[in-house]
Scaffold this active site. Structure first.
Site, PDB file in Angstrom:
ATOM      1  N   THR A   1      22.014  76.808  50.753  1.00 36.86           N
ATOM      2  CA  THR A   1      23.436  76.990  50.969  1.00 36.86           C
ATOM      3  C   THR A   1      23.827  77.989  52.028  1.00 36.86           C
ATOM      4  O   THR A   1      23.180  79.023  52.156  1.00 36.86           O
ATOM      5  CB  THR A   1      24.104  77.473  49.673  1.00 36.86           C
ATOM      6  OG1 THR A   1      23.792  76.561  48.654  1.00 36.86           O
ATOM      7  CG2 THR A   1      25.580  77.570  49.790  1.00 36.86           C
TER       8      THR A   1
ATOM      9  N   LYS B   1      29.188  71.810  48.212  1.00 37.43           N
ATOM     10  CA  LYS B   1      29.051  73.102  47.555  1.00 37.43           C
ATOM     11  C   LYS B   1      30.355  73.868  47.474  1.00 37.43           C
ATOM     12  O   LYS B   1      30.375  75.014  47.045  1.00 37.43           O
ATOM     13  CB  LYS B   1      28.008  73.925  48.287  1.00 37.43           C
ATOM     14  CG  LYS B   1      26.670  73.208  48.381  1.00 37.43           C
ATOM     15  CD  LYS B   1      25.775  73.871  49.375  1.00 37.43           C
ATOM     16  CE  LYS B   1      24.660  72.957  49.805  1.00 37.43           C
ATOM     17  NZ  LYS B   1      23.964  73.475  50.953  1.00 37.43           N
TER      18      LYS B   1
ATOM     19  N   GLY C   1      33.113  78.111  45.860  1.00 33.71           N
ATOM     20  CA  GLY C   1      31.909  77.720  46.577  1.00 33.71           C
ATOM     21  C   GLY C   1      30.732  78.416  45.926  1.00 33.71           C
ATOM     22  O   GLY C   1      30.893  79.506  45.375  1.00 33.71           O
TER      23      GLY C   1
ATOM     24  N   SER D   1      21.893  81.431  52.236  1.00 30.31           N
ATOM     25  CA  SER D   1      20.800  81.610  53.193  1.00 30.31           C
ATOM     26  C   SER D   1      21.294  81.983  54.588  1.00 30.31           C
ATOM     27  O   SER D   1      20.724  82.835  55.244  1.00 30.31           O
ATOM     28  CB  SER D   1      19.969  80.328  53.288  1.00 30.31           C
ATOM     29  OG  SER D   1      19.466  79.975  52.025  1.00 30.31           O
TER      30      SER D   1
ATOM     31  N   CYS E   1      20.126  79.482  61.415  1.00 34.66           N
ATOM     32  CA  CYS E   1      19.417  79.488  60.130  1.00 34.66           C
ATOM     33  C   CYS E   1      18.792  78.121  59.852  1.00 34.66           C
ATOM     34  O   CYS E   1      19.505  77.111  59.820  1.00 34.66           O
ATOM     35  CB  CYS E   1      20.396  79.844  59.007  1.00 34.66           C
ATOM     36  SG  CYS E   1      19.667  79.790  57.362  1.00 34.66           S
TER      37      CYS E   1
END
Length: 183
Positions: free
Chosen positions: A12, A44, A56, A135, A170
């Site tokens: 996420t 999400k 979220g 993340s 990421c």
């Protein structure tokens, strides 16, 4: 002796921007198990409480969805008071033996407030109306703050572009963006 460990699930990046009574929350759709992308289009972020609140989540989906259900019941007990509902949820999450094991983080907001809620009992309200978790949260947060401070973009555009920027940095974040806004 070999100890088998399940691969870590990374799944996420969520960012939320609150400005002038308008809230926008966006998340990427990637779910990664170990080194494998298992899903590209997970949702999400969602609206709850009859469309008055957006939530979220990052972390274990089953854990987070259980917490979202509890938050909804807290919102029913304290209608129109998101802060109180979030504090009650955090208290239960921290003190209940079963809930304490849940591994997730939540971002919750309405047009008046934006909060990060964790299992440590934290209920954090940002100074600048911008939060991010997951993340790629640090990347999305930096992008959102830069865009908010140095552009004329609205909250929807800031939220989406922040996730897009995080997805370029990421490896656990993709550009399959789902966004929900209030009002």
């Amino acid at each position: 002796m070999t100890i088998s460990m399940a691969p870590k699930i990374r799944s996420t990046t969520v960012v939320a921007v609150l400005r002038e009574g308008r809230l926008s929350m966006a998340a990427d759709g990637q779910v990664t198990v170990g080194e494998t992308v298992m899903k590209r289009g997970a949702e999400k972020v969602r609206s709850i409480a009859k469309g008055r609140v957006i939530v979220g989540f990052a972390g274990g989906a089953a854990d987070a969805l259980g917490l979202v259900e509890r938050l909804e019941s807290k919102l029913e007990a304290h209608p129109g008071n998101l802060r109180r509902a979030a504090v009650e949820l955090a208290r239960d999450w921290r003190t209940d033996r079963v809930l304490r094991r849940l591994e997730a983080m939540l971002v919750v907001g309405d047009p008046e407030s934006l909060l990060v809620v964790s299992g440590n009992g934290d209920v954090i309200e940002p100074d600048d109306g911008i939060v991010a978790i997951g993340s790629g949260g640090a990347y999305a947060l930096a992008a959102a703050r830069a865009l908010a401070g140095h552009s004329n973009l609205g909250v929807d555009e800031i939220a989406e572009e922040s996730i897009r920027i995080a997805s370029e940095i990421c490896i656990y974040t993709n550009d399959s963006i789902h966004r929900v806004s209030l009002p």
